[in-house]
Design a protein around this motif. Structure first.
Motif, mmCIF file in Angstrom:
data_model
loop_
_atom_site.group_PDB
_atom_site.id
_atom_site.type_symbol
_atom_site.label_atom_id
_atom_site.label_comp_id
_atom_site.label_asym_id
_atom_site.label_seq_id
_atom_site.Cartn_x
_atom_site.Cartn_y
_atom_site.Cartn_z
ATOM 1 N N UNK A 356 -82.806 63.661 92.577
ATOM 2 C CA UNK A 356 -83.307 62.712 93.575
ATOM 3 C C UNK A 356 -84.675 62.172 93.172
ATOM 4 N N UNK A 357 -85.553 63.052 92.724
ATOM 5 C CA UNK A 357 -86.915 62.643 92.370
ATOM 6 C C UNK A 357 -86.906 61.799 91.089
ATOM 7 N N UNK A 358 -86.082 62.166 90.120
ATOM 8 C CA UNK A 358 -85.970 61.363 88.893
ATOM 9 C C UNK A 358 -85.508 59.956 89.238
ATOM 10 N N UNK A 359 -84.483 59.851 90.071
ATOM 11 C CA UNK A 359 -83.979 58.527 90.446
ATOM 12 C C UNK A 359 -85.035 57.715 91.185
ATOM 13 N N UNK A 360 -85.785 58.358 92.065
ATOM 14 C CA UNK A 360 -86.819 57.631 92.802
ATOM 15 C C UNK A 360 -87.945 57.182 91.867
ATOM 16 N N UNK A 361 -88.282 58.009 90.883
ATOM 17 C CA UNK A 361 -89.282 57.594 89.893
ATOM 18 C C UNK A 361 -88.777 56.403 89.084
ATOM 19 N N UNK A 362 -87.509 56.432 88.689
ATOM 20 C CA UNK A 362 -86.920 55.316 87.950
ATOM 21 C C UNK A 362 -86.872 54.052 88.802
ATOM 22 N N UNK A 363 -86.636 54.214 90.085
ATOM 23 C CA UNK A 363 -86.595 53.051 90.973
ATOM 24 C C UNK A 363 -87.986 52.429 91.125
ATOM 25 N N UNK A 364 -88.991 53.264 91.334
ATOM 26 C CA UNK A 364 -90.328 52.752 91.645
ATOM 27 C C UNK A 364 -91.048 52.187 90.421
ATOM 28 N N UNK A 365 -90.795 52.762 89.252
ATOM 29 C CA UNK A 365 -91.416 52.251 88.024
ATOM 30 C C UNK A 365 -90.371 52.338 86.912
ATOM 31 N N UNK A 366 -89.543 51.312 86.818
ATOM 32 C CA UNK A 366 -88.423 51.305 85.883
ATOM 33 C C UNK A 366 -88.944 51.178 84.448
ATOM 34 N N UNK A 367 -88.624 52.127 83.555
ATOM 35 C CA UNK A 367 -89.177 52.099 82.199
ATOM 36 C C UNK A 367 -88.879 50.808 81.432
ATOM 37 N N UNK A 368 -87.639 50.328 81.519
ATOM 38 C CA UNK A 368 -87.301 49.043 80.915
ATOM 39 C C UNK A 368 -87.000 48.081 82.063
ATOM 40 N N UNK A 369 -88.017 47.365 82.544
ATOM 41 C CA UNK A 369 -87.829 46.581 83.773
ATOM 42 C C UNK A 369 -86.981 45.335 83.595
ATOM 43 N N UNK A 406 -83.134 48.512 100.220
ATOM 44 C CA UNK A 406 -83.849 49.782 100.282
ATOM 45 C C UNK A 406 -84.741 49.832 101.526
ATOM 46 N N UNK A 407 -84.724 50.948 102.222
ATOM 47 C CA UNK A 407 -85.602 51.161 103.370
ATOM 48 C C UNK A 407 -87.022 51.415 102.877
ATOM 49 N N UNK A 408 -87.975 50.613 103.358
ATOM 50 C CA UNK A 408 -89.377 50.746 102.937
ATOM 51 C C UNK A 408 -89.462 50.945 101.417
ATOM 52 N N UNK A 409 -89.125 49.924 100.646
ATOM 53 C CA UNK A 409 -89.017 50.097 99.193
ATOM 54 C C UNK A 409 -90.300 50.514 98.484
ATOM 55 N N UNK A 410 -91.477 50.280 99.094
ATOM 56 C CA UNK A 410 -92.730 50.677 98.449
ATOM 57 C C UNK A 410 -93.061 52.150 98.683
ATOM 58 N N UNK A 412 -92.452 56.250 98.489
ATOM 59 C CA UNK A 412 -91.811 57.298 97.702
ATOM 60 C C UNK A 412 -90.929 58.125 98.634
ATOM 61 N N UNK A 413 -89.619 58.027 98.445
ATOM 62 C CA UNK A 413 -88.675 58.638 99.384
ATOM 63 C C UNK A 413 -87.391 59.017 98.643
ATOM 64 N N UNK A 414 -87.401 60.122 97.902
ATOM 65 C CA UNK A 414 -86.211 60.513 97.132
ATOM 66 C C UNK A 414 -84.961 60.731 97.970
ATOM 67 N N UNK A 415 -85.116 61.021 99.265
ATOM 68 C CA UNK A 415 -83.954 61.262 100.107
ATOM 69 C C UNK A 415 -83.041 60.042 100.204
ATOM 70 N N UNK A 416 -83.563 58.868 99.847
ATOM 71 C CA UNK A 416 -82.749 57.651 99.944
ATOM 72 C C UNK A 416 -81.522 57.726 99.023
ATOM 73 N N UNK A 417 -81.573 58.619 98.010
ATOM 74 C CA UNK A 417 -80.445 58.747 97.080
ATOM 75 C C UNK A 417 -79.414 59.800 97.524
ATOM 76 N N UNK A 418 -79.715 60.527 98.591
ATOM 77 C CA UNK A 418 -78.808 61.588 99.022
ATOM 78 C C UNK A 418 -77.870 61.077 100.111
ATOM 79 N N UNK A 419 -76.790 61.795 100.300
ATOM 80 C CA UNK A 419 -75.864 61.484 101.393
ATOM 81 C C UNK A 419 -76.525 61.833 102.729
ATOM 82 N N UNK A 420 -76.302 61.100 103.815
ATOM 83 C CA UNK A 420 -75.385 59.953 103.875
ATOM 84 C C UNK A 420 -76.051 58.617 103.586
ATOM 85 N N UNK A 421 -77.370 58.615 103.293
ATOM 86 C CA UNK A 421 -78.067 57.334 103.120
ATOM 87 C C UNK A 421 -77.542 56.569 101.903
#
Length: 495
Positions: A356-369, A406-410, A412-421
């Motif tokens: 969850x945290x890896x995905x949120x890090x990738x979402x917030x600062x995508x290495x290859x944007x 995305x809910x509040x895209x700015x 940091x909210x790793x739970x956004x990748x978990x079920x049921x969200x």
């Protein structure tokens, strides 16, 4: 999405004040640059006039600032500027640039149309003027049947069996470096260069077969050459003029070619678990193998791709874990359950909160944007006319910040990748940090396992803290996003 009128975003106003206000040391005319950045008064024109009766729409564009185009905004604003462009101009817009003039294909629908490439309308040739001289022959720069041929052979290096063999090497390097080489309790400790050096050391062992601590001078030379080639794509002067960055990148590529060519015969004679050896012995179902030159090109590209993306993701994770200690504790509790013993793929797969945290890090600062493509024939993109030969740039990173997805895209909210969200499932390309289609990153799982290994060892050893409560990173977006100050993070020993 229809173009919308919005106010000038704060980041551009801040940049204009900070970097472009005339001072005794600035260039003449910078006041005019600031004025145009503030007012966004670009002269628009029709880039592509569709054939009569086609029913397609023309693409509108602009040239930005004289000489500079939009380079200032992209280098300093990155995805912020592109997101603003999407809101103002819609999903398809032409941006002239001295570096690479291109049609911007923005938003999830445009991303899907380009990445799925159903009619093979788009090739990888747009990468050539960007990184071609440094990563020629790499998998990302290949097209269609040739790409699939190479990918089938290379897939052998990323099977579960191979990944299982890489993990002990990753773990041994990470454990040693994190425990012995990093500086505790120092607010000046910079996590980005430390992680970059670590991922290069990991790549040296896992990819090249150099055990950590051996051939230090050679490994340093090779690692420096990789760093030089990676950053050369950001050059302003894109000609081989000594001693400028583009020229240095070409010289570094020659150094890497000489190194890998000198070791191929040895690698072909014996088999080992490093990726260099694997590529020397891999074959597809018909028994076809790579030539020596192909192996060299793939090794150079894979080394770059493997260490830069992982470094970026872990740097983003370190910042957000330091800023959000409750998430840091959640990961540490999960790590506690697998303990300090040697890691294997089964143990790493149990670190589900890490995902969850890896995905949120990738979402917030995508290495290859962004991703580059080039139209091989006249085609259409979401109803807009794309002439043959047009460079097209997708920006998946802005999809990661759209409030309709995305809910509040700015936040940091790793739970956004978990079920049921499961917010990443709202659109097929709502979340695309690894690209998509035929060119989706082949090393995706390897990178995730590497990140889990390093961050597990780091969180077992230290508590991460911000250098100051008000610290916020600023980035250079000239290529992959890089924290300008190196990202100071305080490491507090747990024992």
């Amino acid at each position: 999405m229809a173009p919308a009128t919005i106010s000038t975003p704060h980041y551009l106003l801040d940049q204009a004040k900070r970097r472009l206000t005339p001072t005794p040391n600035t260039l003449p005319g910078m006041g005019a640059v600031e004025k145009r950045l503030r007012e966004k008064k670009w002269d628009q024109f029709v880039f592509s006039q569709p054939p009569a009766g086609s029913g397609l729409k023309p693409i509108i564009g602009d040239s930005g600032l004289p000489i500079l185009g939009h380079m200032i905004e992209i280098f300093r604003g990155g995805p912020d500027f592109i997101l603003d462009l999407y809101h103002r101009e819609g999903p398809v817009y032409f941006a002239d640039s001295p570096a690479l003039s291109a049609v911007m294909a923005l938003g999830p629908d445009a991303t899907q149309a380009v990445f799925s490439n159903r009619n093979k309308d788009y090739s990888q040739r747009a990468w050539d003027p960007v990184i071609g001289p440094f990563f020629e022959g790499g998998l990302m720069l290949l097209d269609f049947d040739e790409h699939m041929f190479h990918r089938r052979i290379m897939q052998d290096a990323f099977t579960r069996t191979r990944l299982t063999g890489y993990i002990p090497h990753i773990d041994s390097v990470a454990s040693k470096v994190v425990a012995n080489d990093w500086v505790a309790d120092d607010p000046r400790f910079l996590i980005f260069p430390a992680l970059k050096e670590l991922t290069l050391d990991i790549a040296s062992e896992v990819f090249m077969g150099h055990p950590a601590g051996t051939d230090k001078e050679l490994v340093t030379t090779i690692n420096n050459a990789f760093t030089t080639t990676t950053r050369a794509g950001n050059a302003i002067v894109r000609k081989p003029v000594p001693p400028l960055k583009w020229w240095r990148g070409i010289q570094a590529r020659k150094t890497l070619e000489e190194y890998f060519n000198s070791r191929i015969a040895e690698k072909r004679r014996t088999e080992s678990t490093d990726m260099f050896s694997v590529l020397c012995h891999s074959a597809d179902e018909d028994g076809q193998t790579f030539t020596d030159d192909q192996i060299v090109s793939h090794m150079i590209f894979l080394m770059m791709a493997a260490h830069d993306t992982s470094t970026s993701t872990m740097t983003t994770m370190a910042y957000h874990l330091a800023a959000n200690p409750e998430w840091q504790e959640r990961l540490r509790e999960e790590s506690e359950r697998i303990g300090d013993g040697p890691l294997d793929i089964e143990a790493l797969e149990k670190l589900e909160t890490y995902d969850l945290v890896i995905n949120e890090a990738l979402r917030m600062m995508t290495p290859l944007p962004f991703n580059f493509r080039q139209a091989v024939r006249d085609t259409d993109l979401l109803g807009y006319f794309i002439p043959a030969g047009t460079n097209v740039v997708t920006w998946p990173s802005i999809n990661h910040r759209l409030p309709e997805l995305w809910t509040e895209p700015e936040k940091f909210d790793p739970e956004r990748f978990s079920e049921p969200r499961s917010e990443h499932k709202k659109h097929r390309y709502a979340f695309a940090p690894f690209g998509g289609g035929a060119h989706k990153c082949i090393g995706m799982v390897f990178g995730q396992l590497e990140i889990k290994t390093v961050m597990h060892r780091l969180l077992r050893q230290y508590r991460l803290e911000l250098a100051s409560p008000t610290y916020r990173p600023r980035y250079d977006y000239g290529g992959m996003p890089v924290p300008i100050d190196g990202m100071p993070i305080v490491l507090r020993p747990l024992r």
